[in-house]
Design an enzyme around this catalytic site. Structure first.
Site, PDB file in Angstrom:
ATOM      1  CB  CYS A  75      -0.774   0.179   1.126  1.00 39.50           C
ATOM      2  SG  CYS A  75      -1.970  -1.276   1.374  1.00 39.50           S
TER       3      CYS A  75
ATOM      4  NE  ARG B 253       4.494   2.133  -0.009  1.00 40.76           N
ATOM      5  CZ  ARG B 253       5.506   1.916   0.675  1.00 40.76           C
ATOM      6  NH1 ARG B 253       6.991   2.196   0.598  1.00 40.76           N
ATOM      7  NH2 ARG B 253       5.198   1.713   2.037  1.00 40.76           N
TER       8      ARG B 253
ATOM      9  CD1 TRP C  20       0.741  -6.293  -2.709  1.00 39.24           C
ATOM     10  CD2 TRP C  20       0.266  -6.667  -0.501  1.00 39.24           C
ATOM     11  NE1 TRP C  20       1.002  -7.526  -2.685  1.00 39.24           N
ATOM     12  CE2 TRP C  20       1.029  -7.991  -1.165  1.00 39.24           C
ATOM     13  CE3 TRP C  20       0.135  -6.748   0.759  1.00 39.24           C
ATOM     14  CZ2 TRP C  20       1.393  -8.977  -0.578  1.00 39.24           C
ATOM     15  CZ3 TRP C  20       0.491  -7.831   1.454  1.00 39.24           C
ATOM     16  CH2 TRP C  20       1.054  -8.983   0.838  1.00 39.24           C
TER      17      TRP C  20
ATOM     18  CG  ASN D  90       1.793   1.192   4.425  1.00 44.32           C
ATOM     19  OD1 ASN D  90       2.651   1.596   4.342  1.00 44.32           O
ATOM     20  ND2 ASN D  90       1.418  -0.168   4.032  1.00 44.32           N
ATOM     21  N   GLY D  91      -0.473  -0.886   6.268  1.00 47.88           N
ATOM     22  CA  GLY D  91      -0.004  -1.618   7.337  1.00 47.88           C
ATOM     23  C   GLY D  91      -1.405  -2.599   7.762  1.00 47.88           C
TER      24      GLY D  91
ATOM     25  CD  GLU E 186      18.154 -11.515  -6.711  1.00 49.97           C
ATOM     26  OE1 GLU E 186      17.720 -12.233  -5.699  1.00 49.97           O
ATOM     27  OE2 GLU E 186      17.741 -10.752  -7.134  1.00 49.97           O
TER      28      GLU E 186
ATOM     29  CE  LYS F 114      14.861 -10.222  -8.952  1.00 51.11           C
ATOM     30  NZ  LYS F 114      15.270  -9.894  -7.814  1.00 51.11           N
TER      31      LYS F 114
ATOM     32  CD  GLU G 237      10.953 -10.665  -7.741  1.00 52.10           C
ATOM     33  OE1 GLU G 237      10.268 -10.356  -6.810  1.00 52.10           O
ATOM     34  OE2 GLU G 237      11.967 -10.406  -7.952  1.00 52.10           O
TER      35      GLU G 237
ATOM     36  CG  HIS H 299      23.090 -34.796  -2.008  1.00 52.21           C
ATOM     37  ND1 HIS H 299      23.520 -36.129  -1.431  1.00 52.21           N
ATOM     38  CD2 HIS H 299      24.035 -34.059  -2.097  1.00 52.21           C
ATOM     39  CE1 HIS H 299      25.109 -35.933  -1.538  1.00 52.21           C
ATOM     40  NE2 HIS H 299      25.473 -34.532  -1.663  1.00 52.21           N
TER      41      HIS H 299
ATOM     42  CE  LYS I  96      11.899  -1.823  -5.286  1.00 55.69           C
ATOM     43  NZ  LYS I  96      12.981  -2.956  -6.095  1.00 55.69           N
TER      44      LYS I  96
HETATM   45  O1  M6R Z   1      13.603  -3.702   0.604  1.00 60.25           O
HETATM   46  P1  M6R Z   1      14.164  -4.903   1.087  1.00 60.25           P
HETATM   47  O2  M6R Z   1      15.336  -5.075   0.258  1.00 60.25           O
HETATM   48  O3  M6R Z   1      14.160  -5.182   2.514  1.00 60.25           O
HETATM   49  O4  M6R Z   1      13.129  -6.059   0.191  1.00 60.25           O
HETATM   50  C1  M6R Z   1      13.145  -7.312   0.526  1.00 60.25           C
HETATM   51  C2  M6R Z   1      12.622  -8.185  -0.317  1.00 60.25           C
HETATM   52  O5  M6R Z   1      11.163  -7.976  -0.344  1.00 60.25           O
HETATM   53  C3  M6R Z   1      12.868  -8.023  -1.821  1.00 60.25           C
HETATM   54  O6  M6R Z   1      14.122  -8.236  -2.209  1.00 60.25           O
HETATM   55  C4  M6R Z   1      11.984  -8.913  -2.578  1.00 60.25           C
HETATM   56  O7  M6R Z   1      12.238 -10.262  -2.505  1.00 60.25           O
HETATM   57  C5  M6R Z   1      12.236  -8.547  -4.114  1.00 60.25           C
HETATM   58  N1  M6R Z   1      10.917  -8.328  -4.817  1.00 60.25           N
HETATM   59  C6  M6R Z   1      12.972  -9.075  -4.923  1.00 60.25           C
HETATM   60  O8  M6R Z   1      13.123  -8.861  -6.129  1.00 60.25           O
END
Ligand code: M6R
Length: 592
Positions: free
Chosen positions: A2, A27, A74, A100-101, A465, A469, A472, A488, A587
């Protein structure tokens, strides 16, 4: 999680609110809404779906109000419908709230309100705030808000306006981010800086337990008991251009291409320093790093560098697992939280729990003035500029630059290590030249149902990573795995339909990686390898070969990461998906 914005000033509020919401859409993007003070009435408009739906619904409306609040959602409590979209109002429509929250005790408050005969019209936790403020209102909005806040528990930030007090916005911060923007004859509230960047660079980040009383003439800040607080104004070092797409199709692609600069700027922040922290890392028995998502993967690479160059043990723990775990801590330990946003709830609460035990904390953040920055004992920074794409790219590389620099700084080989890394921005630029080839490969495999990403040593986190990517933004199932662990169990997954991205630069585990690649080939998996330019052996073993410039082994994650980002980007983009705002994500994750 949010985004909220508030404006009060000399100009018509609606375009300012909508522009701000567009810059906050990363957000949350399942519904959006605004509340405006039109004369002595509140005008509310909200829509399910993306912000463009809200914008369309406002076309041609002669709105003149100069005070308003807005929200992108969100969903946490209640589906993403129009009824559940913010702003929420009290029964008489005199108070409008964006939030937000999470209000953790909302069910209890809701029950109480219903017993008093109040009818609630949404499934959200937010609506109770509007009703509470209305209930406590006795002629002063701030007082009513302070009274309502006493009833709330959870992590939240909200802003409220009332038809009874035109020109006034009250904003509250407890656990979720909220900043005040200071303009000329106008003032702002927002969840994040880009929302208000076209209008002002002067901000006051609020701390938890603070309330801002905002009018066009000025801003007053109070604690939850109503005591005034004096706060310093910060000047934001970002410009608006850095928060815009600049000709790229997506923010993510622009941010991928900004990595040479993000890394270069972050390195510069360390190289010239006499000391990077007012403490000596080497005096601690152990460094624990807590982080989430991409920041967690950067931490895993940082662990290798710090253990190798500084020789102190490093533990990396998911922040969401740390706070409720039992990691023994002593004053000889130091805990670092890594977070690009500086607002991630899991990381923030983990660091708070550490501080309560008297253990020192370090923040590594991209947003100066963010909660994690302010609440930690010491801070170091990445200088990546604002990252808007939900998938973290340039902030990851910048985190690597910061962690490498930290390790270099406390190492016996400080100068040599800094010298080596200075060529990295140029090497990243070179690696990006392979984008066209990667686009062709991505097209070939975009229909695959599953991907495996394999790596070892410093490139095992790169594999994690890369898989994150892809998951997501393309919604394709992908697993990152240490290549040596494959035998394994996961090797059972490999058949002729499985693309396996193998990160295999020439480092100490190169030969081992080649053996792992043979194992994949023997099961007919499609090997997409990432290796050093001119590596004929690797090319020979691979179905597809992606070259990156050769660098010393400790620097490999800086270049091997780029193809993994581009593979995810091209696949998602070719599948026609919303690369910058993937489904179900936000985000900044400000809920636990
Ligand atoms: O703002 P932050 O680095 O704490 O965020 C952590 C994760 O939420 C963030 O890295 C998330 O996994 C991203 N969408 C990855 O691309």
């Amino acid at each position: 999680m949010c985004g909220i914005i508030g404006y009060t000033g000399k100009d018509i509020a609606v375009p300012i609110l909508l522009g701000g919401l567009e810059r906050l859409e990363y957000r949350g993007y399942d519904s959006a809404g605004v509340a405006l003070l039109e004369g002595d009435k509140l005008f509310i408009k909200k829509r399910a779906g993306k912000i463009r739906e809200l914008v369309r619904s406002l076309w041609g409306k002669p709105l003149k109000g100069k005070t308003g609040i807005g929200h992108v959602r969100w969903a946490t409590h209640g589906e993403p419908t129009e009824d559940n979209a913010h702003p929420h109002t009290d029964s008489k429509g005199e108070f409008a709230v964006v939030h937000n929250g999470i209000i953790e005790n909302y069910l209890e408050i809701r029950k109480e309100l219903e017993e008093e005969g109040i009818k609630l019209s949404s499934d959200t936790d937010t609506e109770v705030i509007a009703h509470l403020i209305s209930k406590f209102y006795k002629g002063d909005l701030l007082e009513a808000v302070l009274e309502a806040v006493k009833r709330l528990s959870g992590a939240f930030a909200f802003a409220v306006i009332s038809s009874k007090e035109p020109g006034r916005i009250v904003g509250v911060k407890e656990g979720s981010p909220l900043i005040v923007g200071i303009g000329e004859g106008e003032n702002f509230l927002a969840s994040d800086i880009p929302a208000i960047l076209p209008y002002t660079k002067k901000i006051i980040p609020l701390n938890d337990g603070e309330v801002a009383d905002v009018s066009p003439e000025g801003v007053n800040i109070y604690d939850f008991s109503g005591n005034p607080i004096t706060k310093e104004i910060m000047i934001v070092p970002w410009d608006l251009i850095s928060a815009e797409k600049g000709g790229f199709k997506h923010f993510m692609l622009k941010e991928i291409y900004e990595q040479p600069k993000a890394v270069g700027d972050t390195l510069k922040g360390f190289v010239s320093k006499e000391s990077v922290l007012p403490i000596d890392l080497r005096e601690f028995r152990r460094l624990i790093i807590v982080a989430c998502g991409t920041s967690y993967h950067a931490a895993l690479i940082g662990k290798v560098w710090i253990e190798r160059f500084v020789n102190i043990p490093v533990e990396v723990i998911y922040a969401s697992e740390f706070k409720y775990g039992h990691t023994p801590l002593s004053p000889d330990d130091i805990v670092m939280g890594i977070s690009q946003s500086g607002e991630t709830a899991d990381t923030k609460f983990s660091l708070q729990s550490v501080k309560e035990k008297g253990v020192k904390t370090i923040a590594l953040v991209n947003v100066v003035g963010s909660s994690i920055d302010r609440e930690s004992d010491f801070s170091i920074y990445t200088h990546a500029g604002p990252e808007i794409g939900v998938a973290a790219t340039k902030t990851f590389s910048a985190q690597l630059a910061a962690l490498y620099s930290l390790a270099a700084f406390y190492s016996m080989e400080r100068e040599a290590l800094f010298k080596k890394v200075s060529s990295v921005p140029m090497k990243i630029e070179k690696a990006l030249e392979g984008a066209e080839h990667i686009e062709v490969i991505s097209e070939k495999y975009m229909k695959a149902k599953d991907f495996l990403y394999l790596g070892r040593y410093l490139n095992y986190p790169v594999a994690l990573e890369g898989a994150l990517k892809l998951k997501e933004i393309s919604y394709i199932h992908a697993e990152g795995y240490p290549a040596g662990e494959m035998k394994h169990g996961p090797i059972a997954l490999i058949d002729e339909n499985m693309p396996v991205v193998c990160v295999a630069p020439k480092d100490r585990v190169y030969e081992k990686m080649l053996s792992n690649i043979e194992e994949v080939r023997a099961r007919k998996g499609k090997v997409i390898s990432i290796g050093f330019e001119g590596d004929g052996t690797l090319k020979e073993l691979s179905t597809e070969f992606i070259e990156v410039p050769s660098v010393e082994e400790e620097l490999t994650p800086f270049t091997t990461t780029l193809p993994t980002q581009l593979i995810a980007y091209f696949i998602a983009s070719k599948l026609g998906l919303d690369v910058d705002q993937p489904r179900n994500l936000a985000k900044t994750v400000t809920v636990e």
